[in-house]
Design a protein around this motif. Structure first.
Motif, PDB file in Angstrom:
ATOM      1  N   ALA A  97       0.815  -1.191   0.000  1.00 46.30           N
ATOM      2  CA  ALA A  97       0.000   0.000   0.000  1.00 46.30           C
ATOM      3  C   ALA A  97       0.860   1.257   0.000  1.00 46.30           C
ATOM      4  N   ALA A  98       2.028   1.204   0.623  1.00 48.51           N
ATOM      5  CA  ALA A  98       2.869   2.395   0.722  1.00 48.51           C
ATOM      6  C   ALA A  98       3.310   2.909  -0.635  1.00 48.51           C
ATOM      7  N   PHE A  99       3.306   2.067  -1.657  1.00 50.93           N
ATOM      8  CA  PHE A  99       3.715   2.509  -2.987  1.00 50.93           C
ATOM      9  C   PHE A  99       2.646   3.342  -3.689  1.00 50.93           C
ATOM     10  N   ASP A 100       1.429   3.292  -3.195  1.00 49.55           N
ATOM     11  CA  ASP A 100       0.339   4.097  -3.752  1.00 49.55           C
ATOM     12  C   ASP A 100       0.561   5.542  -3.318  1.00 49.55           C
ATOM     13  N   GLN A 101       0.658   6.451  -4.261  1.00 48.49           N
ATOM     14  CA  GLN A 101       0.964   7.846  -3.987  1.00 48.49           C
ATOM     15  C   GLN A 101      -0.070   8.527  -3.093  1.00 48.49           C
ATOM     16  N   ARG A 102      -1.271   7.960  -2.989  1.00 43.79           N
ATOM     17  CA  ARG A 102      -2.324   8.544  -2.156  1.00 43.79           C
ATOM     18  C   ARG A 102      -2.181   8.170  -0.690  1.00 43.79           C
ATOM     19  N   VAL A 103      -1.350   7.200  -0.377  1.00 44.89           N
ATOM     20  CA  VAL A 103      -1.197   6.716   0.991  1.00 44.89           C
ATOM     21  C   VAL A 103      -0.287   7.672   1.766  1.00 44.89           C
ATOM     22  N   LEU A 104      -0.839   8.231   2.842  1.00 47.30           N
ATOM     23  CA  LEU A 104      -0.105   9.193   3.658  1.00 47.30           C
ATOM     24  C   LEU A 104       0.689   8.533   4.770  1.00 47.30           C
ATOM     25  N   ALA A 105       0.268   7.354   5.199  1.00 49.40           N
ATOM     26  CA  ALA A 105       0.934   6.690   6.316  1.00 49.40           C
ATOM     27  C   ALA A 105       0.681   5.193   6.235  1.00 49.40           C
ATOM     28  N   SER A 106       1.708   4.423   6.560  1.00 49.57           N
ATOM     29  CA  SER A 106       1.541   2.968   6.574  1.00 49.57           C
ATOM     30  C   SER A 106       2.402   2.373   7.682  1.00 49.57           C
ATOM     31  N   VAL A 107       1.919   1.242   8.194  1.00 49.81           N
ATOM     32  CA  VAL A 107       2.633   0.506   9.240  1.00 49.81           C
ATOM     33  C   VAL A 107       2.819  -0.919   8.746  1.00 49.81           C
ATOM     34  N   CYS A 108       4.016  -1.419   8.900  1.00 47.18           N
ATOM     35  CA  CYS A 108       4.306  -2.771   8.451  1.00 47.18           C
ATOM     36  C   CYS A 108       4.965  -3.540   9.595  1.00 47.18           C
ATOM     37  N   TYR A 109       4.304  -4.601   9.999  1.00 49.92           N
ATOM     38  CA  TYR A 109       4.846  -5.474  11.040  1.00 49.92           C
ATOM     39  C   TYR A 109       5.612  -6.621  10.384  1.00 49.92           C
ATOM     40  N   PHE A 110       6.808  -6.900  10.888  1.00 42.97           N
ATOM     41  CA  PHE A 110       7.669  -8.019  10.482  1.00 42.97           C
ATOM     42  C   PHE A 110       7.540  -8.367   8.993  1.00 42.97           C
ATOM     43  N   ALA A 111       8.011  -7.459   8.168  1.00 41.35           N
ATOM     44  CA  ALA A 111       7.884  -7.558   6.708  1.00 41.35           C
ATOM     45  C   ALA A 111       8.716  -8.710   6.145  1.00 41.35           C
ATOM     46  N   THR A 112       8.103  -9.861   6.077  1.00 40.88           N
ATOM     47  CA  THR A 112       8.781 -11.077   5.644  1.00 40.88           C
ATOM     48  C   THR A 112       9.144 -11.016   4.165  1.00 40.88           C
ATOM     49  N   ASP A 113      10.350 -11.408   3.851  1.00 42.56           N
ATOM     50  CA  ASP A 113      10.864 -11.612   2.495  1.00 42.56           C
ATOM     51  C   ASP A 113      11.075 -10.343   1.671  1.00 42.56           C
ATOM     52  N   ILE A 114      10.894  -9.162   2.242  1.00 36.45           N
ATOM     53  CA  ILE A 114      11.229  -7.949   1.490  1.00 36.45           C
ATOM     54  C   ILE A 114      12.738  -7.899   1.260  1.00 36.45           C
ATOM     55  N   HIS A 115      13.497  -8.230   2.285  1.00 31.62           N
ATOM     56  CA  HIS A 115      14.957  -8.175   2.194  1.00 31.62           C
ATOM     57  C   HIS A 115      15.521  -9.141   1.161  1.00 31.62           C
ATOM     58  N   SER A 116      14.857 -10.251   0.955  1.00 34.40           N
ATOM     59  CA  SER A 116      15.358 -11.277   0.027  1.00 34.40           C
ATOM     60  C   SER A 116      14.736 -11.166  -1.356  1.00 34.40           C
ATOM     61  N   GLU A 117      13.788 -10.228  -1.519  1.00 36.10           N
ATOM     62  CA  GLU A 117      13.097 -10.017  -2.801  1.00 36.10           C
ATOM     63  C   GLU A 117      12.436 -11.296  -3.314  1.00 36.10           C
ATOM     64  N   THR A 118      11.846 -12.082  -2.405  1.00 34.09           N
ATOM     65  CA  THR A 118      11.228 -13.351  -2.794  1.00 34.09           C
ATOM     66  C   THR A 118       9.714 -13.340  -2.600  1.00 34.09           C
ATOM     67  N   LEU A 119       9.104 -12.195  -2.745  1.00 30.65           N
ATOM     68  CA  LEU A 119       7.650 -12.075  -2.671  1.00 30.65           C
ATOM     69  C   LEU A 119       7.047 -12.106  -4.068  1.00 30.65           C
TER      70      LEU A 119
END
Length: 133
Positions: A1-23
């Motif tokens: 959701a954070a990539f949507d330009q209309r989103v003013l605020a976002s919270v992400c808990y334990f973002a699995t697999d972002i670091h490994s780019e395996t989503l």
């Protein structure tokens, strides 16, 4: 959701697999490459004992957000992965830390999304005002 330009605020808990780019489809996400697209404020919350997102992965996510100058709060707490899930969490649930993180979420959303709609139009009295609980 954070990539949507209309989103003013976002919270992400334990973002699995972002670091490994395996989503995503084919396990080839481009989330880190897209970080500069984020315009809103982001809160990232991780458990330091998270076996799905190791320290190096958390460091990479933090550095990527900072390098892109995204307004970010990056919180690492003494907890495991999925510490906010109270059902079937395999003993990882931590009510106290979950409460603190939820308060951070509420603060972020209130500060960024609270709207001043101005005075109400029409005649009304205080007995007509809605209750806020």
């Amino acid at each position: 959701a954070a990539f949507d330009q209309r989103v003013l605020a976002s919270v992400c808990y334990f973002a699995t697999d972002i670091h490994s780019e395996t989503l995503g489809k084919g396990k080839q996400s481009n989330s880190l490459a897209r970080v500069p697209e984020i315009k809103g404020e982001v809160v990232m919350i991780f458990g330091k004992q998270d076996n799905h997102v190791p320290r190096a992965g958390r460091d990479l996510i933090r550095k990527t957000l900072e390098d892109a100058d995204v307004t970010t709060t990056f919180l690492e707490v003494q907890a495991q992965h999925a510490f906010i899930r109270d059902e079937l969490s395999k003993g990882r649930y931590d009510a106290a830390i979950s409460k603190v993180c939820f308060e951070l979420l509420l603060e972020l959303f209130h500060r960024n999304l609270h709207l001043d709609l101005g005075p109400r139009k029409g005649k009304f009295s205080t007995k007509d005002m809605p209750l806020i609980c």
